[in-house]
Design a protein around this motif. Structure first.
Motif, PDB file in Angstrom:
ATOM      1  N   CYS A  63      19.992  58.201  34.693  1.00  0.00           N
ATOM      2  CA  CYS A  63      18.655  58.295  35.297  1.00  0.00           C
ATOM      3  C   CYS A  63      18.752  58.470  36.813  1.00  0.00           C
ATOM      4  O   CYS A  63      19.581  57.841  37.472  1.00  0.00           O
ATOM      5  N   VAL A  92      14.594  63.503  34.176  1.00  0.00           N
ATOM      6  CA  VAL A  92      14.590  62.144  34.725  1.00  0.00           C
ATOM      7  C   VAL A  92      15.826  61.365  34.268  1.00  0.00           C
ATOM      8  O   VAL A  92      16.416  60.602  35.038  1.00  0.00           O
ATOM      9  N   TYR A 109      10.631  60.818  41.323  1.00  0.00           N
ATOM     10  CA  TYR A 109      11.038  61.274  39.991  1.00  0.00           C
ATOM     11  C   TYR A 109      10.021  60.957  38.911  1.00  0.00           C
ATOM     12  O   TYR A 109       9.995  61.618  37.871  1.00  0.00           O
ATOM     13  N   MET A 110       9.243  59.926  39.078  1.00  0.00           N
ATOM     14  CA  MET A 110       8.258  59.576  38.062  1.00  0.00           C
ATOM     15  C   MET A 110       7.012  59.040  38.761  1.00  0.00           C
ATOM     16  O   MET A 110       6.740  57.849  38.786  1.00  0.00           O
TER      17      MET A 110
END
Ligand code: SF4
Length: 199
Positions: free
Chosen positions: A31, A132, A166-167
């Motif tokens: 990740c 991700v 990323y998120m």
């Protein structure tokens, strides 16, 4: 089982229970925001803690601790996970598993021996999932894991790590749409790198 860390007493890792936390070494994901690289990249692994040490510790703490959490890394890549969970249960502990949900069949085999499971949903179930996670991810496995957890009858939660790069929060709504009403869903903010420590 390769074990890279042990937290001897935690109030926050197993809902409602005073628990020890076992950190397994190795993960099949990479990740982008991972804060446990020392449990993911073999070149960063510390000398493993033996299972004998863990078992003796748990035998001594019977009646003081209530639960044991297996987390990682990714515990489901450990070949002897089922056996270790059964050993811990036979000592009288409740068991929680933290997983990325990528190995549905293995997860299915251990669910009957768990009291709680927490599964990460890393991203909306589309192409960004693999991005991700840093590796190609079979989304069928993720869906299957979610379904088996739901049908297991044990307590569970899904959770997502939020990272501004990323998120982002904007994508969380898509993940929420995967949930069924009333399901426990935890958002956690990406943490800076931190070594697990004895306490
Ligand atoms: S699944 Fe967890 S331990 Fe593995 S790379 Fe992702 S954040 Fe790190």
């Amino acid at each position: 089982m390769k074990i890279g860390g042990l937290v001897k007493c935690s109030l926050v890792d197993f809902p409602g229970k005073l628990a020890a936390v076992i950190f397994t070494q190795g993960c099949n994901f990479r990740c982008l925001y991972c804060h446990n690289p020392h449990l993911v990249y073999p070149e960063l692994f510390a000398r493993p803690i033996s299972w004998e040490y863990i078992k003796k510790f748990l035998e001594k703490r019977r009646g003081l601790l209530e639960g044991v959490v297996f987390c990682g890394g990714e515990p489901t890549i450990q070949e002897d996970l089922l056996e270790r969970i059964q050993e811990v249960r036979s000592l009288g502990y409740a068991v929680k598993l933290d997983t990325n949900g990528s190995r549905a069949l293995l997860l299915h085999s251990v669910l009957p021996y768990l009291d709680y499971v927490a599964m990460d949903i890393k991203a909306p179930l589309g192409p960004r999932y693999s991005y991700v996670c840093g590796v190609p991810v079979d989304l069928t496995e993720i869906r299957r894991s979610m379904e088996w957890i739901r049908r297991s009858g044990i307590a569970y939660e899904f959770r997502t790590t939020v990272h501004p790069d990323y998120m982002p929060m904007e994508e969380i709504e898509s993940i929420r749409n995967l949930l069924t009403p009333g399901e426990k869903y935890i958002l956690q903010h990406a943490q800076p790198f931190e070594l697990p420590t004895d306490s």
